[in-house]
Design a protein around this motif. Structure first.
Motif, mmCIF file in Angstrom:
data_model
loop_
_atom_site.group_PDB
_atom_site.id
_atom_site.type_symbol
_atom_site.label_atom_id
_atom_site.label_comp_id
_atom_site.label_asym_id
_atom_site.label_seq_id
_atom_site.Cartn_x
_atom_site.Cartn_y
_atom_site.Cartn_z
ATOM 1 N N TRP A 240 44.330 4.022 -45.129
ATOM 2 C CA TRP A 240 44.273 5.479 -44.987
ATOM 3 C C TRP A 240 44.119 6.246 -46.296
ATOM 4 O O TRP A 240 43.728 7.417 -46.272
ATOM 5 N N THR A 241 44.420 5.644 -47.412
ATOM 6 C CA THR A 241 44.390 6.391 -48.679
ATOM 7 C C THR A 241 43.024 7.020 -48.970
ATOM 8 O O THR A 241 42.967 8.219 -49.281
ATOM 9 N N PRO A 242 41.907 6.301 -48.847
ATOM 10 C CA PRO A 242 40.613 6.968 -49.106
ATOM 11 C C PRO A 242 40.334 8.111 -48.128
ATOM 12 O O PRO A 242 39.831 9.165 -48.522
ATOM 13 N N PHE A 243 40.685 7.911 -46.851
ATOM 14 C CA PHE A 243 40.454 8.967 -45.862
ATOM 15 C C PHE A 243 41.330 10.183 -46.132
ATOM 16 O O PHE A 243 40.893 11.326 -45.998
ATOM 17 N N GLN A 244 42.580 9.938 -46.509
ATOM 18 C CA GLN A 244 43.461 11.064 -46.789
ATOM 19 C C GLN A 244 43.056 11.785 -48.072
ATOM 20 O O GLN A 244 43.240 12.993 -48.183
ATOM 21 N N PHE A 245 42.500 11.056 -49.029
ATOM 22 C CA PHE A 245 41.992 11.719 -50.237
ATOM 23 C C PHE A 245 40.887 12.700 -49.855
ATOM 24 O O PHE A 245 40.866 13.840 -50.321
ATOM 25 N N ILE A 246 39.975 12.245 -49.008
ATOM 26 C CA ILE A 246 38.910 13.132 -48.526
ATOM 27 C C ILE A 246 39.509 14.293 -47.738
ATOM 28 O O ILE A 246 39.147 15.458 -47.940
ATOM 29 N N ASN A 247 40.458 13.982 -46.869
ATOM 30 C CA ASN A 247 41.030 14.988 -45.981
ATOM 31 C C ASN A 247 41.741 16.103 -46.744
ATOM 32 O O ASN A 247 41.491 17.283 -46.503
ATOM 33 N N VAL A 248 42.630 15.737 -47.654
ATOM 34 C CA VAL A 248 43.432 16.768 -48.337
ATOM 35 C C VAL A 248 42.670 17.488 -49.445
ATOM 36 O O VAL A 248 43.151 18.501 -49.952
ATOM 37 N N ASN A 249 41.493 16.995 -49.800
ATOM 38 C CA ASN A 249 40.755 17.622 -50.894
ATOM 39 C C ASN A 249 39.423 18.246 -50.498
ATOM 40 O O ASN A 249 38.966 19.179 -51.161
ATOM 41 N N TYR A 250 38.794 17.751 -49.436
ATOM 42 C CA TYR A 250 37.446 18.222 -49.121
ATOM 43 C C TYR A 250 37.271 18.788 -47.708
ATOM 44 O O TYR A 250 36.296 19.468 -47.442
ATOM 45 N N ILE A 251 38.189 18.490 -46.803
ATOM 46 C CA ILE A 251 38.093 19.004 -45.441
ATOM 47 C C ILE A 251 38.796 20.356 -45.390
ATOM 48 O O ILE A 251 39.928 20.474 -45.872
ATOM 49 N N PRO A 252 38.161 21.386 -44.820
ATOM 50 C CA PRO A 252 38.852 22.681 -44.688
ATOM 51 C C PRO A 252 40.172 22.506 -43.934
ATOM 52 O O PRO A 252 40.259 21.708 -42.991
ATOM 53 N N VAL A 253 41.183 23.243 -44.347
ATOM 54 C CA VAL A 253 42.545 23.033 -43.843
ATOM 55 C C VAL A 253 42.634 23.105 -42.321
ATOM 56 O O VAL A 253 43.394 22.355 -41.706
ATOM 57 N N GLN A 254 41.852 23.963 -41.681
ATOM 58 C CA GLN A 254 41.938 24.096 -40.224
ATOM 59 C C GLN A 254 41.394 22.871 -39.486
ATOM 60 O O GLN A 254 41.677 22.688 -38.304
ATOM 61 N N PHE A 255 40.613 22.029 -40.181
ATOM 62 C CA PHE A 255 40.032 20.846 -39.536
ATOM 63 C C PHE A 255 40.703 19.534 -39.950
ATOM 64 O O PHE A 255 40.282 18.460 -39.526
ATOM 65 N N ARG A 256 41.738 19.602 -40.756
ATOM 66 C CA ARG A 256 42.351 18.373 -41.272
ATOM 67 C C ARG A 256 43.042 17.543 -40.193
ATOM 68 O O ARG A 256 42.982 16.314 -40.213
ATOM 69 N N VAL A 257 43.708 18.205 -39.257
ATOM 70 C CA VAL A 257 44.355 17.459 -38.178
ATOM 71 C C VAL A 257 43.301 16.758 -37.323
ATOM 72 O O VAL A 257 43.436 15.586 -36.984
ATOM 73 N N LEU A 258 42.230 17.470 -37.022
ATOM 74 C CA LEU A 258 41.146 16.878 -36.231
ATOM 75 C C LEU A 258 40.519 15.700 -36.966
ATOM 76 O O LEU A 258 40.272 14.645 -36.370
#
Length: 199
Positions: A159-177
């Motif tokens: 999960w670390t690479p995916f979470q790096f992308i998620n917390v840094n590049y995905i807009p906050v409203q779409f992070r859970v999705l």
């Protein structure tokens, strides 16, 4: 002579995916926690059903288990009451705690999520699933002893690479999705690569 404007598409001519996306975005704006909770519940249940289906196909007919319909309900409950709401508030907190203007914000976000939130969330998962399965404290202790550390190491590894992308590049409203979709595909992948006990 003025140019004719393009005709506005009537609602019955709008493609279904467009209507669904528009509705999802409206709900995400008007009821973010409920929308993320329901999305988490749905994707968790579907992921569990798909994993079971893949597992059944890989087993011989004689040893194949019937689909456990209660298991997707447990995953749906976990997504509805825990994954969706808690993740929503965590990602909002993360934005306030480490805004993009702070030096090394991306690294700070990732370290907080990986070293504190991921272990706690995994522990919560084991506890809630143990309760939903009607098991006792002794069973929980055995499961934690046998599975927690290996599951956490796998979580950090995958999960670390995916979470790096998620917390840094995905807009906050779409992070859970985003996290839900990655989890859906990850659990499906695990089911498809699990060794067949008949071999």
């Amino acid at each position: 002579m003025p140019l004719a404007s393009k005709p506005i598409m009537e609602p019955e001519h709008v493609p279904v995916p467009t209507v669904l996306l528009r509705t999802y975005l409206q709900l995400l704006h008007s009821r973010p926690v409920l929308t993320k909770a329901l999305t988490s519940a749905l994707l968790s249940a579907l992921g569990n059903l798909l994993s079971q289906s893949i597992e059944r196909r890989r087993q011989s007919k004689s040893s194949a288990k019937s689909v456990d319909l209660v298991s997707p309900l447990r995953f749906a409950a976990y997504g509805l009451f825990f994954t969706g709401p808690l993740s929503h508030y965590f990602y909002l907190f993360l934005e306030q705690w480490a805004p993009s203007s702070v030096p090394l914000a991306g690294l700070r976000r990732l370290l907080l999520e990986r070293l504190i939130i991921a272990p706690a969330f995994l522990l919560l998962f084991f506890i809630v699933m143990n309760l939903l399965e009607g098991k006792n404290l002794k069973s929980l202790n055995r499961t934690l002893k046998d599975s927690y550390w290996s599951a956490l190491k796998m979580n950090w590894k995958v999960w670390t690479p995916f979470q790096f992308i998620n917390v840094n590049y995905i807009p906050v409203q779409f992070r859970v999705l985003f996290a839900n979709i990655v989890a859906f595909f990850w659990f499906t992948y695990l089911a498809s690569t699990r060794k067949n006990p008949d071999n």
